[in-house]
Design a protein around this motif. Structure first.
Motif, PDB file in Angstrom:
ATOM      1  N   MET A 122      -9.560   1.718  -2.025  1.00 32.46           N
ATOM      2  CA  MET A 122      -7.979   1.411  -1.234  1.00 32.46           C
ATOM      3  C   MET A 122      -7.921   1.818  -0.380  1.00 32.46           C
ATOM      4  N   THR A 123      -7.460   0.766   0.421  1.00 30.84           N
ATOM      5  CA  THR A 123      -7.142   0.797   2.061  1.00 30.84           C
ATOM      6  C   THR A 123      -5.777   2.321   1.982  1.00 30.84           C
ATOM      7  N   PRO A 124      -6.014   2.514   3.684  1.00 32.59           N
ATOM      8  CA  PRO A 124      -4.985   3.779   3.685  1.00 32.59           C
ATOM      9  C   PRO A 124      -3.518   2.835   3.798  1.00 32.59           C
ATOM     10  N   ALA A 125      -3.542   1.360   4.399  1.00 34.92           N
ATOM     11  CA  ALA A 125      -1.761   0.860   4.113  1.00 34.92           C
ATOM     12  C   ALA A 125      -1.649   0.710   2.686  1.00 34.92           C
ATOM     13  N   ILE A 127       1.966   1.228   0.991  1.00 32.73           N
ATOM     14  CA  ILE A 127       2.904   0.660   0.666  1.00 32.73           C
ATOM     15  C   ILE A 127       3.066   1.093  -1.125  1.00 32.73           C
ATOM     16  N   ALA A 128       1.834   1.081  -2.401  1.00 32.57           N
ATOM     17  CA  ALA A 128       1.238   2.478  -3.019  1.00 32.57           C
ATOM     18  C   ALA A 128       3.122   3.120  -3.438  1.00 32.57           C
ATOM     19  N   PHE A 129       2.422   4.251  -2.395  1.00 31.93           N
ATOM     20  CA  PHE A 129       3.291   5.282  -2.430  1.00 31.93           C
ATOM     21  C   PHE A 129       4.464   4.663  -2.497  1.00 31.93           C
ATOM     22  N   LEU A 130       5.150   4.388  -1.797  1.00 36.23           N
ATOM     23  CA  LEU A 130       6.524   4.448  -0.841  1.00 36.23           C
ATOM     24  C   LEU A 130       7.657   3.778  -2.242  1.00 36.23           C
ATOM     25  N   LEU A 131       6.524   2.187  -2.708  1.00 35.67           N
ATOM     26  CA  LEU A 131       7.161   1.939  -4.414  1.00 35.67           C
ATOM     27  C   LEU A 131       7.598   2.680  -4.774  1.00 35.67           C
ATOM     28  N   ALA A 132       6.475   3.477  -5.189  1.00 29.70           N
ATOM     29  CA  ALA A 132       6.569   4.687  -6.132  1.00 29.70           C
ATOM     30  C   ALA A 132       7.747   5.654  -6.885  1.00 29.70           C
ATOM     31  N   ILE A 133       8.008   5.941  -4.875  1.00 27.02           N
ATOM     32  CA  ILE A 133       8.639   7.005  -4.990  1.00 27.02           C
ATOM     33  C   ILE A 133      10.219   6.208  -4.998  1.00 27.02           C
ATOM     34  N   THR A 134      10.445   5.045  -4.362  1.00 32.37           N
ATOM     35  CA  THR A 134      11.884   3.956  -4.240  1.00 32.37           C
ATOM     36  C   THR A 134      12.104   3.507  -5.972  1.00 32.37           C
ATOM     37  N   LEU A 135      10.833   2.682  -6.600  1.00 30.11           N
ATOM     38  CA  LEU A 135      11.236   2.932  -7.698  1.00 30.11           C
ATOM     39  C   LEU A 135      11.579   3.557  -9.019  1.00 30.11           C
ATOM     40  N   CYS A 136      10.708   5.007  -8.673  1.00 30.40           N
ATOM     41  CA  CYS A 136      11.484   6.286  -9.079  1.00 30.40           C
ATOM     42  C   CYS A 136      13.495   7.138  -9.130  1.00 30.40           C
TER      43      CYS A 136
END
Length: 83
Positions: A1-4, A8-17
């Motif tokens: 998995m690329t760093p970008a 994106i996945a990390f920010l999406l998870a934080i937003t949903l939480c």
């Protein structure tokens, strides 16, 4: 998995939480009085006593979360626009 994609996945998870927290518990503790509704002062002997009521939360000890406030603004604009 690329760093970008990872970022994106990390920010999406934080937003949903955070959206889940805002939906489940729309009110959090006041930052100024730490949820007590008033200040804590000391008398001349050094004992703790109740101070003035908190003006930010109007002595309730609770405040509305930023995400919930933004959702309320959006919902009000949507209701007003669809009448």
């Amino acid at each position: 998995m690329t760093p970008a994609l990872l970022a994106i996945a990390f920010l999406l998870a934080i937003t949903l939480c955070y959206a889940g927290v805002c939906a489940g518990s729309p009110f959090g503790n006041c930052h100024k009085c730490r949820g007590m509704g008033h200040a804590i002062t000391t008398d001349r002997k050094g004992r703790m006593k109740r101070g003035k009521d908190c003006r930010r939360c109007k002595a309730t000890g609770k405040r509305i979360r930023v995400g919930r406030h933004l959702y309320n603004l959006w919902a009000r604009a949507y209701r007003d626009g669809t009448r």
